[in-house]
Design a protein around this motif. Sequence first.
Motif, PDB file in Angstrom:
ATOM      1  N   ILE A   6      29.752  26.965 -78.961  1.00 12.09           N
ATOM      2  CA  ILE A   6      29.312  27.274 -77.600  1.00 12.09           C
ATOM      3  C   ILE A   6      27.914  27.870 -77.621  1.00 12.09           C
ATOM      4  O   ILE A   6      27.035  27.522 -76.822  1.00 12.09           O
ATOM      5  N   ALA A  10      24.524  26.264 -76.023  1.00 12.91           N
ATOM      6  CA  ALA A  10      23.684  26.969 -75.060  1.00 12.91           C
ATOM      7  C   ALA A  10      22.218  26.854 -75.438  1.00 12.91           C
ATOM      8  O   ALA A  10      21.354  26.595 -74.603  1.00 12.91           O
ATOM      9  N   ARG A  46      25.321  25.805 -63.813  1.00 12.20           N
ATOM     10  CA  ARG A  46      25.811  25.597 -65.176  1.00 12.20           C
ATOM     11  C   ARG A  46      25.448  26.786 -66.067  1.00 12.20           C
ATOM     12  O   ARG A  46      26.246  27.227 -66.895  1.00 12.20           O
ATOM     13  N   LEU A  50      27.993  29.244 -68.008  1.00 10.54           N
ATOM     14  CA  LEU A  50      27.918  29.344 -69.468  1.00 10.54           C
ATOM     15  C   LEU A  50      27.920  30.796 -69.934  1.00 10.54           C
ATOM     16  O   LEU A  50      28.487  31.121 -70.984  1.00 10.54           O
ATOM     17  N   ARG A  53      31.192  32.094 -70.765  1.00 11.13           N
ATOM     18  CA  ARG A  53      31.877  31.431 -71.890  1.00 11.13           C
ATOM     19  C   ARG A  53      31.369  31.917 -73.242  1.00 11.13           C
ATOM     20  O   ARG A  53      32.014  31.680 -74.261  1.00 11.13           O
ATOM     21  N   ARG A  62      23.914  35.999 -74.719  1.00  4.63           N
ATOM     22  CA  ARG A  62      24.282  36.178 -73.309  1.00  4.63           C
ATOM     23  C   ARG A  62      23.071  36.675 -72.510  1.00  4.63           C
ATOM     24  O   ARG A  62      22.814  36.200 -71.391  1.00  4.63           O
TER      25      ARG A  62
END
Length: 435
Positions: A6, A10, A46, A50, A53, A62
């Motif tokens: 993930i 990103a 989006r 994200l 997640r 993040r």
Amino acid sequence: MHALRIACAALLAFGALSLHAPSASATGQGAFSPEGCERRAARIERLEGLIDRIPRRFGFLRYWVAAWAAGQQRVYTEFCITLNQLQSVGSHNSFPVIPRPNLLEALLFLEPAAAGWEYSHRPLGEQFEEEGVRQIELDGFADPECGLYGSRRGLEILRVDPISPDPEMFEPGMKVLHVQDLDFETTCLTFVLCLEEVKAWSDRRPRHLPIAILVELKDDVLPQSDTLGFVRPVPFWPEELDVIDAEIRSVFPADQLITPDDLRLPKETLETSILEAGWPTLHESRGRILFFMDNGGGKRLDYIEGRPNLEGRVLFTNAPPGAPDAAFVKRNEPRGNEDEIQELVREGYLVRTRADADTEEARTGDTTRRDAALRSGAQFVSTDYPSPETRFGTGYGVTIPDGAPSRCNPVNGPSGCREAWLEPQGRKRARGWRP
């Protein structure tokens, strides 16, 4: 391993996004066309999805993605949202101070309808700063020879000195009051003084959302004026209408105003220009002021005489849809007219409506009209109570839901609009309350 995938996704998916505002070449039709803005809104959505997640142990990532999303949202807000896609609370008759007690008592005895005058507003700067008001209304009386409103007959009837102690009342220029001789207490005495208060606040907060000023031109003669000695106002003939534009331009430079000339397309009517090309973006309209004429009828016709598209004028007129000068429409009663107002908003007009009138809602606490006004999508919802009332015990008041100075319009606001980005500093300052 799943969390790592993930994180990598990103970085790969959004590594090309920029935190910076677009260059001049990037702000063309392609980047910020309706289709381009829709793609940008989808990209922001989006990114926001994200963030949740990404595992918290990847805090740096993040933070990075959140920063990307914020940068994209800032650009979207400035270049994809136009001023007609907002909804703001305005103050109706933004200047009055409630009549002094002995005068109010006499007025109520003689005319019960004077109960509608039983309210006050804060000074204009405080309305902007503390209450989040972004539309005001000023009532103007022509006074070309000066001193016409320097003596207040209502006080003379009460055997009180009627002469105003304010020298501004004896100088030429438009005066701001509600009703001559009777309801004359005001937070700013002249049109120019009121505008100077607006400009002073605007200059201190240059990133504010656009402020709309509704101007009502008053020249009605009070009943029994000759018998009771009330002032007969100067009619607003064409030369007095020119004075309004001149007084506005004496306070605001051209680049601080939004005028019909700024929006009209070559060889097109003002209405066609508004409906086809739309209103300015927030980037183009922050820190600026636009003026509307409250009156219709003969005053509007005199104002547009020889200027059917408001060429060279400052005020946008209250014109019927279909007229060449139609851009602003007044629909004061939202109850039973929500569908019509919503259609006008969707078509591209700016609409003003009222949440209350004559202190009725404040006395009863009835929010039916307020709620209809907010649902209607009218860009400007005027009230006598931008803060909760304290005189009648109902606590009635009007504010934008969520307490911000303005919100994304519930009828035509674009999908990528977020209230928190419209005027962040105003949102922090306004002492929002919940209806």
